[in-house]
Design a protein around this motif. Structure first.
Motif, PDB file in Angstrom:
ATOM      1  N   LYS A 161       0.803  -1.222   0.000  1.00 58.90           N
ATOM      2  CA  LYS A 161       0.000   0.000   0.000  1.00 58.90           C
ATOM      3  C   LYS A 161       0.835   1.271   0.000  1.00 58.90           C
ATOM      4  O   LYS A 161       0.424   2.285  -0.565  1.00 58.90           O
ATOM      5  CB  LYS A 161      -0.914   0.027   1.237  1.00 58.90           C
ATOM      6  CG  LYS A 161      -2.019  -1.002   1.229  1.00 58.90           C
ATOM      7  CD  LYS A 161      -2.786  -0.995   2.544  1.00 58.90           C
ATOM      8  CE  LYS A 161      -3.488   0.320   2.809  1.00 58.90           C
ATOM      9  NZ  LYS A 161      -4.288   0.281   4.039  1.00 58.90           N
ATOM     10  N   TYR A 162       2.016   1.213   0.635  1.00 66.79           N
ATOM     11  CA  TYR A 162       2.785   2.428   0.864  1.00 66.79           C
ATOM     12  C   TYR A 162       4.221   2.305   0.351  1.00 66.79           C
ATOM     13  O   TYR A 162       4.848   1.255   0.492  1.00 66.79           O
ATOM     14  CB  TYR A 162       2.820   2.755   2.361  1.00 66.79           C
ATOM     15  CG  TYR A 162       1.446   2.899   2.982  1.00 66.79           C
ATOM     16  CD1 TYR A 162       0.588   3.908   2.560  1.00 66.79           C
ATOM     17  CD2 TYR A 162       1.016   2.028   3.979  1.00 66.79           C
ATOM     18  CE1 TYR A 162      -0.672   4.050   3.135  1.00 66.79           C
ATOM     19  CE2 TYR A 162      -0.246   2.167   4.548  1.00 66.79           C
ATOM     20  CZ  TYR A 162      -1.083   3.176   4.124  1.00 66.79           C
ATOM     21  OH  TYR A 162      -2.326   3.315   4.679  1.00 66.79           O
TER      22      TYR A 162
ATOM     23  N   CYS B  51     -18.569   8.473  -0.357  1.00 63.69           N
ATOM     24  CA  CYS B  51     -18.346   7.463   0.682  1.00 63.69           C
ATOM     25  C   CYS B  51     -19.490   6.459   0.826  1.00 63.69           C
ATOM     26  O   CYS B  51     -19.396   5.534   1.626  1.00 63.69           O
ATOM     27  CB  CYS B  51     -18.095   8.137   2.025  1.00 63.69           C
ATOM     28  SG  CYS B  51     -19.576   8.941   2.728  1.00 63.69           S
ATOM     29  N   GLU B  52     -20.582   6.666   0.084  1.00 65.93           N
ATOM     30  CA  GLU B  52     -21.747   5.771   0.074  1.00 65.93           C
ATOM     31  C   GLU B  52     -22.560   5.820   1.372  1.00 65.93           C
ATOM     32  O   GLU B  52     -23.378   4.944   1.627  1.00 65.93           O
ATOM     33  CB  GLU B  52     -21.322   4.333  -0.240  1.00 65.93           C
ATOM     34  CG  GLU B  52     -20.665   4.193  -1.604  1.00 65.93           C
ATOM     35  CD  GLU B  52     -20.348   2.758  -1.978  1.00 65.93           C
ATOM     36  OE1 GLU B  52     -20.604   1.862  -1.144  1.00 65.93           O
ATOM     37  OE2 GLU B  52     -19.848   2.519  -3.088  1.00 65.93           O
ATOM     38  N   PHE B  53     -22.339   6.857   2.185  1.00 63.85           N
ATOM     39  CA  PHE B  53     -23.148   7.023   3.397  1.00 63.85           C
ATOM     40  C   PHE B  53     -24.603   7.297   3.018  1.00 63.85           C
ATOM     41  O   PHE B  53     -24.888   8.017   2.056  1.00 63.85           O
ATOM     42  CB  PHE B  53     -22.603   8.196   4.222  1.00 63.85           C
ATOM     43  CG  PHE B  53     -23.421   8.518   5.442  1.00 63.85           C
ATOM     44  CD1 PHE B  53     -23.205   7.854   6.632  1.00 63.85           C
ATOM     45  CD2 PHE B  53     -24.410   9.497   5.399  1.00 63.85           C
ATOM     46  CE1 PHE B  53     -23.956   8.162   7.767  1.00 63.85           C
ATOM     47  CE2 PHE B  53     -25.165   9.813   6.515  1.00 63.85           C
ATOM     48  CZ  PHE B  53     -24.934   9.132   7.701  1.00 63.85           C
TER      49      PHE B  53
ATOM     50  N   LYS C 297     -12.299  10.328  -2.974  1.00 65.34           N
ATOM     51  CA  LYS C 297     -12.407   8.873  -2.809  1.00 65.34           C
ATOM     52  C   LYS C 297     -11.046   8.260  -2.480  1.00 65.34           C
ATOM     53  O   LYS C 297     -10.934   7.338  -1.676  1.00 65.34           O
ATOM     54  CB  LYS C 297     -12.968   8.229  -4.074  1.00 65.34           C
ATOM     55  CG  LYS C 297     -14.459   8.467  -4.282  1.00 65.34           C
ATOM     56  CD  LYS C 297     -14.922   7.846  -5.599  1.00 65.34           C
ATOM     57  CE  LYS C 297     -16.396   8.132  -5.844  1.00 65.34           C
ATOM     58  NZ  LYS C 297     -16.867   7.587  -7.145  1.00 65.34           N
ATOM     59  N   ILE C 298      -9.999   8.799  -3.126  1.00 67.41           N
ATOM     60  CA  ILE C 298      -8.640   8.293  -2.884  1.00 67.41           C
ATOM     61  C   ILE C 298      -8.264   8.451  -1.413  1.00 67.41           C
ATOM     62  O   ILE C 298      -7.680   7.560  -0.794  1.00 67.41           O
ATOM     63  CB  ILE C 298      -7.624   9.059  -3.748  1.00 67.41           C
ATOM     64  CG1 ILE C 298      -7.883   8.784  -5.235  1.00 67.41           C
ATOM     65  CG2 ILE C 298      -6.191   8.662  -3.389  1.00 67.41           C
ATOM     66  CD1 ILE C 298      -7.082   9.696  -6.152  1.00 67.41           C
ATOM     67  N   LEU C 299      -8.649   9.581  -0.836  1.00 64.09           N
ATOM     68  CA  LEU C 299      -8.240   9.899   0.540  1.00 64.09           C
ATOM     69  C   LEU C 299      -8.920   9.017   1.582  1.00 64.09           C
ATOM     70  O   LEU C 299      -8.419   8.881   2.690  1.00 64.09           O
ATOM     71  CB  LEU C 299      -8.535  11.369   0.844  1.00 64.09           C
ATOM     72  CG  LEU C 299      -7.802  12.389  -0.030  1.00 64.09           C
ATOM     73  CD1 LEU C 299      -8.164  13.804   0.395  1.00 64.09           C
ATOM     74  CD2 LEU C 299      -6.294  12.190   0.057  1.00 64.09           C
ATOM     75  N   ILE C 300     -10.047   8.404   1.235  1.00 63.48           N
ATOM     76  CA  ILE C 300     -10.767   7.592   2.228  1.00 63.48           C
ATOM     77  C   ILE C 300     -10.624   6.107   1.952  1.00 63.48           C
ATOM     78  O   ILE C 300     -11.319   5.296   2.548  1.00 63.48           O
ATOM     79  CB  ILE C 300     -12.250   7.979   2.308  1.00 63.48           C
ATOM     80  CG1 ILE C 300     -12.971   7.722   0.965  1.00 63.48           C
ATOM     81  CG2 ILE C 300     -12.406   9.430   2.730  1.00 63.48           C
ATOM     82  CD1 ILE C 300     -14.469   7.985   1.031  1.00 63.48           C
ATOM     83  N   LEU C 301      -9.736   5.738   0.997  1.00 61.71           N
ATOM     84  CA  LEU C 301      -9.506   4.315   0.717  1.00 61.71           C
ATOM     85  C   LEU C 301      -8.993   3.612   1.950  1.00 61.71           C
ATOM     86  O   LEU C 301      -8.168   4.130   2.684  1.00 61.71           O
ATOM     87  CB  LEU C 301      -8.502   4.173  -0.436  1.00 61.71           C
ATOM     88  CG  LEU C 301      -9.010   4.512  -1.839  1.00 61.71           C
ATOM     89  CD1 LEU C 301      -7.880   4.373  -2.846  1.00 61.71           C
ATOM     90  CD2 LEU C 301     -10.168   3.604  -2.221  1.00 61.71           C
TER      91      LEU C 301
END
Length: 367
Positions: A152-153, A301-303, A363-367
């Motif tokens: 991931k990093y 985020c699909e909330f 979206k990238i930031l909350i993966l």
């Protein structure tokens, strides 16, 4: 931020030629190239040895404050390995950063942070921000994340990767002097895109191979390789770019309707619905989405408000213009497709910076 596959294709062709010259045979894969193995694949050995030195699976809660955890992290940072029959220094982090870490006196708070981070007891974003509070450098933090999960990093050398990103066409994204979780997330996202591109040429290509590929592209310049394929400047400028390094004051917006965050000034803009654009346009956008999905989930985020709050949340969602109305200079038709429906939290995050974040960026930031 989207990397141009067209540009990667051109650079990969040059890369393949370069490796073929060095190996004296065609490039097949990152694992079978003798030159790549000698110059870049030591990173796998560094990761494995660092993980062993870290030994976080053996940590116990009672170790916090004893100095054991801090020594383990220091050992992981100081890692040396034998690769290709030679001892290799861990150059994924500058020696000065290593020395600075060793000078830190025993710190219970820091040990607790490492314990929670490597035991995944806190979100990675929180750990990143806590490490910033500890005055750790970008390179050191990235390395600590790398040895937690190299799927991931990736480690980072900011100035060098800023040059590399320009080479692949990302002219507006900089990591230098931009230490933040947001910046690091996008950095890793760019490398994931490169990995996905490489997998079409080498099915076993990893994130670390993508990191090496980018690094080699930069080294090729200094080894006298003459690049034969270049995109015209106009093409480079057309590549999707975002600039997240300029922070502006947070907007404080107080409204009682569901159009939070869209002051449109005194100008009247012609919409395809009617002059009373706000209420009608957003009403129709919601109705259309409601027919498709009665939960009206946030597009980021699909909330779902109805899932969380029950009947009172039914039919509630906020509207976000994909293009800032305030930037329009003339009457413009706004269509339903120009409206995104998002939850309150994501809506505010979309407005946190100028230029606005896109839905994809958030979206990238909350993966």
């Amino acid at each position: 931020m989207t990397v141009s596959n067209e540009r990667l294709e051109l650079l990969f062709n040059d890369f393949s030629k370069f490796i073929s010259i060095e190996d004296e045979k065609p490039f097949i894969s990152f694992k079978t190239s003798a030159w790549i193995d000698k110059t870049e694949n030591y990173k796998y050995a560094v990761y494995n040895e660092a993980r062993e030195n870290l030994g976080n699976k053996r940590w116990k809660t009672k170790d916090i404050g004893s100095g054991v955890i801090q020594k383990s992290v220091s050992s992981a940072i100081q890692t040396k390995v034998i690769h290709d029959y030679r001892q290799v220094e861990n150059n994924l982090i500058d020696w000065r950063k290593k020395d600075n870490f060793n000078k830190i006196s025993q710190n219970s708070k820091l040990e607790e942070l490492f314990f929670n981070f490597y035991k995944s007891k806190i979100p990675d974003q929180q750990a990143f921000e806590n490490l910033i509070e500890e005055k750790f450098s970008y390179q050191l933090i990235a390395y600590l994340f790398f040895i937690k999960d190299f799927n991931k990093y990736m480690p980072i050398t900011q100035e060098k990767f800023d040059e590399i990103f320009e080479q692949i066409g990302l002219m507006g994204f900089k990591t230098s002097y931009n230490l933040s979780w947001e910046n690091y997330s996008i950095y890793n996202y760019v490398i994931r895109q490169v990995r996905d591109f490489l997998k079409k040429r080498d099915v076993n290509a990893t994130l670390l191979d993508a990191h090496s590929f980018l690094w080699i592209l930069d080294q090729m310049k200094y080894m006298g390789f003459s690049f034969t394929n270049h995109l015209p400047p106009s093409t480079i400028r057309d590549i999707v770019e975002i600039e997240l390094i300029k922070t502006v004051p947070i907007e404080i917006i107080v409204e009682e309707n569901d159009e939070l965050g869209f002051p449109e000034g005194k100008d009247k803009y012609l919409l395809h619905i009617s002059k009373e654009r706000n209420q009608e346009l957003i009403k129709i956008a919601k109705e259309k989405r409601f027919k498709e999905n009665k939960k009206l989930c946030c597009e980021v985020c699909e909330f779902s408000f109805v899932d969380k709050y029950g009947e009172i949340g039914e039919g509630f969602i906020e509207a976000h213009h994909l293009f800032p109305i305030s930037e329009l200079r003339e009457e413009t038709l706004t269509k339903i497709e120009d409206i995104a429906l998002v939850c309150s939290n994501c809506h505010r995050m979309l407005h946190r910076r100028r230029p606005w974040l896109t839905l994809e960026n958030l979206k990238i930031l909350i993966l």
